[in-house]
Every structure is written in C-alpha cells, then in structure tokens.
Design a protein around this motif. Structure first.
Motif, PDB file in Angstrom:
ATOM      1  N   LYS A  71       0.793  -1.233   0.000  1.00 23.43           N
ATOM      2  CA  LYS A  71       0.000   0.000   0.000  1.00 23.43           C
ATOM      3  C   LYS A  71       0.821   1.277   0.000  1.00 23.43           C
ATOM      4  O   LYS A  71       0.279   2.374   0.032  1.00 23.43           O
ATOM      5  CB  LYS A  71      -0.948   0.005   1.196  1.00 23.43           C
ATOM      6  CG  LYS A  71      -2.005  -1.084   1.099  1.00 23.43           C
ATOM      7  CD  LYS A  71      -3.123  -0.829   2.058  1.00 23.43           C
ATOM      8  CE  LYS A  71      -4.239  -1.834   1.824  1.00 23.43           C
ATOM      9  NZ  LYS A  71      -5.400  -1.544   2.650  1.00 23.43           N
ATOM     10  N   CYS A 109      -0.155   5.290  -0.461  1.00 25.20           N
ATOM     11  CA  CYS A 109       0.173   6.255   0.596  1.00 25.20           C
ATOM     12  C   CYS A 109       0.999   7.406   0.047  1.00 25.20           C
ATOM     13  O   CYS A 109       0.754   8.571   0.380  1.00 25.20           O
ATOM     14  CB  CYS A 109       0.920   5.566   1.735  1.00 25.20           C
ATOM     15  SG  CYS A 109      -0.050   4.371   2.642  1.00 25.20           S
ATOM     16  N   THR A 129     -11.683   7.278   0.074  1.00 25.58           N
ATOM     17  CA  THR A 129     -12.328   6.483   1.117  1.00 25.58           C
ATOM     18  C   THR A 129     -12.053   7.109   2.486  1.00 25.58           C
ATOM     19  O   THR A 129     -11.200   7.991   2.621  1.00 25.58           O
ATOM     20  CB  THR A 129     -11.788   5.040   1.115  1.00 25.58           C
ATOM     21  OG1 THR A 129     -10.413   5.070   1.505  1.00 25.58           O
ATOM     22  CG2 THR A 129     -11.928   4.377  -0.249  1.00 25.58           C
ATOM     23  N   ASP A 130     -12.757   6.613   3.492  1.00 26.34           N
ATOM     24  CA  ASP A 130     -12.504   7.077   4.861  1.00 26.34           C
ATOM     25  C   ASP A 130     -11.072   6.757   5.275  1.00 26.34           C
ATOM     26  O   ASP A 130     -10.427   7.544   5.965  1.00 26.34           O
ATOM     27  CB  ASP A 130     -13.495   6.433   5.840  1.00 26.34           C
ATOM     28  CG  ASP A 130     -14.906   6.984   5.683  1.00 26.34           C
ATOM     29  OD1 ASP A 130     -15.062   8.087   5.114  1.00 26.34           O
ATOM     30  OD2 ASP A 130     -15.846   6.303   6.134  1.00 26.34           O
ATOM     31  N   GLU A 131     -10.577   5.584   4.851  1.00 25.43           N
ATOM     32  CA  GLU A 131      -9.193   5.196   5.144  1.00 25.43           C
ATOM     33  C   GLU A 131      -8.212   6.186   4.522  1.00 25.43           C
ATOM     34  O   GLU A 131      -7.241   6.593   5.163  1.00 25.43           O
ATOM     35  CB  GLU A 131      -8.932   3.782   4.604  1.00 25.43           C
ATOM     36  CG  GLU A 131      -7.539   3.273   4.866  1.00 25.43           C
ATOM     37  CD  GLU A 131      -7.284   1.906   4.234  1.00 25.43           C
ATOM     38  OE1 GLU A 131      -7.425   1.772   2.997  1.00 25.43           O
ATOM     39  OE2 GLU A 131      -6.945   0.980   4.982  1.00 25.43           O
ATOM     40  N   ASP A 132      -8.469   6.603   3.285  1.00 20.42           N
ATOM     41  CA  ASP A 132      -7.617   7.585   2.607  1.00 20.42           C
ATOM     42  C   ASP A 132      -7.634   8.920   3.350  1.00 20.42           C
ATOM     43  O   ASP A 132      -6.589   9.530   3.592  1.00 20.42           O
ATOM     44  CB  ASP A 132      -8.082   7.824   1.173  1.00 20.42           C
ATOM     45  CG  ASP A 132      -7.938   6.621   0.264  1.00 20.42           C
ATOM     46  OD1 ASP A 132      -7.316   5.619   0.668  1.00 20.42           O
ATOM     47  OD2 ASP A 132      -8.466   6.695  -0.871  1.00 20.42           O
ATOM     48  N   ALA A 175      -8.382   9.527   6.457  1.00 20.92           N
ATOM     49  CA  ALA A 175      -7.727   9.400   7.768  1.00 20.92           C
ATOM     50  C   ALA A 175      -6.204   9.441   7.604  1.00 20.92           C
ATOM     51  O   ALA A 175      -5.517  10.104   8.387  1.00 20.92           O
ATOM     52  CB  ALA A 175      -8.153   8.104   8.448  1.00 20.92           C
ATOM     53  N   LEU A 176      -5.684   8.752   6.601  1.00 20.32           N
ATOM     54  CA  LEU A 176      -4.237   8.759   6.361  1.00 20.32           C
ATOM     55  C   LEU A 176      -3.733  10.171   6.076  1.00 20.32           C
ATOM     56  O   LEU A 176      -2.723  10.608   6.627  1.00 20.32           O
ATOM     57  CB  LEU A 176      -3.872   7.819   5.212  1.00 20.32           C
ATOM     58  CG  LEU A 176      -2.388   7.763   4.897  1.00 20.32           C
ATOM     59  CD1 LEU A 176      -1.646   6.974   5.976  1.00 20.32           C
ATOM     60  CD2 LEU A 176      -2.135   7.159   3.532  1.00 20.32           C
ATOM     61  N   SER A 216      -4.694   3.226  12.655  1.00 16.22           N
ATOM     62  CA  SER A 216      -4.632   1.940  11.955  1.00 16.22           C
ATOM     63  C   SER A 216      -3.182   1.500  11.770  1.00 16.22           C
ATOM     64  O   SER A 216      -2.249   2.307  11.895  1.00 16.22           O
ATOM     65  CB  SER A 216      -5.318   2.043  10.589  1.00 16.22           C
ATOM     66  OG  SER A 216      -4.515   2.797   9.686  1.00 16.22           O
ATOM     67  N   LEU A 258      -1.792   0.714   9.001  1.00 15.05           N
ATOM     68  CA  LEU A 258      -1.262   1.419   7.839  1.00 15.05           C
ATOM     69  C   LEU A 258      -0.808   2.823   8.218  1.00 15.05           C
ATOM     70  O   LEU A 258       0.286   3.245   7.833  1.00 15.05           O
ATOM     71  CB  LEU A 258      -2.306   1.476   6.717  1.00 15.05           C
ATOM     72  CG  LEU A 258      -1.869   2.193   5.445  1.00 15.05           C
ATOM     73  CD1 LEU A 258      -0.639   1.514   4.833  1.00 15.05           C
ATOM     74  CD2 LEU A 258      -3.004   2.252   4.446  1.00 15.05           C
ATOM     75  N   GLU A 259      -1.613   3.542   8.971  1.00 13.71           N
ATOM     76  CA  GLU A 259      -1.255   4.896   9.388  1.00 13.71           C
ATOM     77  C   GLU A 259       0.008   4.893  10.247  1.00 13.71           C
ATOM     78  O   GLU A 259       0.908   5.714  10.047  1.00 13.71           O
ATOM     79  CB  GLU A 259      -2.403   5.530  10.168  1.00 13.71           C
ATOM     80  CG  GLU A 259      -3.632   5.789   9.344  1.00 13.71           C
ATOM     81  CD  GLU A 259      -4.881   6.037  10.160  1.00 13.71           C
ATOM     82  OE1 GLU A 259      -5.958   6.143   9.552  1.00 13.71           O
ATOM     83  OE2 GLU A 259      -4.792   6.117  11.407  1.00 13.71           O
TER      84      GLU A 259
END
Length: 119
Positions: free
Chosen positions: A40, A44, A56-59, A61-62, A74, A76-77
């Motif tokens: 990923k 990122c 996305t929400d994940e994007d 948040a990052l 997370s 990933l973060e």
C-alpha cells in the motif's frame, strides 16, 4: 492517463533511494510492516504527495495523520508515519548492520559490551 486508486493499490512500493536493499532487509520495519508498505506504500505516497485525492474514509484518515490533524490509529497509518519519520531524518543511513553510527555516537549491540579498553 489519469491514474486512479486501484492503479496505486496494484503497484508495489519500492524506495531505492532510502532502502536500496529493500524495506524488508533494512531492519527498520517488521516483516508485517514491510509487506504493508510494499502493498500500500504507492497509494500512501500518492495521497501524501497530493497526486491522488482521498476517496475512502481510510484515505482521508491517512491524509489527516500525515497533516498532523489526528493521531495514527490503523496499522497502515502507524507504518506510513514510521516510514516518513525514517526517510525524513537528515541523519538517516540505510544499513543492513545492527551496529550503526549516527551523529558520531557509536552503538554496540554485542552482548557484554564494555566501554573499558585493555591496553
């Protein structure tokens, strides 16, 4: 060609400048972290550099974590911020050795190391 989120998710991430022997060989990241960055990291990087808008929400948040608007939550973060810390450090030297020298300070990881030298 306009590259989308799926393009970056399919693209393996490499950083030959900071990790010429690979992320997994650096000793800076666990196996799990290395795999996550490889899978990923391109996404990122695109989000961090503003090449890709968060979808996305994940994007989102990052991006907020990178901008210091919220704490990393997370895996990933946390892994991406660790990667950014390592690569943005001016004194960082990628090494495959357990013994490194930074700012003139020597670190010896050998068991029973002593600062006393026999003459």
């Amino acid at each position: 060609m306009n590259k989308d989120r799926q393009y970056y998710l399919k693209k393996p991430f490499f950083d030959d400048e900071h990790y010429p022997y690979g992320l997994e060989s650096s000793g800076d990241f666990s196996i799990k972290e290395s795999k996550l960055l490889t899978q990923k990291g391109a996404l990122c990087r695109a989000l961090t550099d503003g090449v890709l808008e968060p979808e996305t929400d994940e994007d989102r948040a990052l991006v907020a974590v990178v901008r210091s608007e919220q704490a990393a939550a997370s895996e990933l973060e946390k892994t991406w911020t660790k990667y950014l810390r390592k690569t943005n450090d001016d004194n960082f030297i990628a090494s495959m050795s357990l013994s490194t020298v930074r700012d003139g300070e020597e670190t010896d990881f050998s068991e029973g190391a002593s600062n006393d030298f026999d003459d």
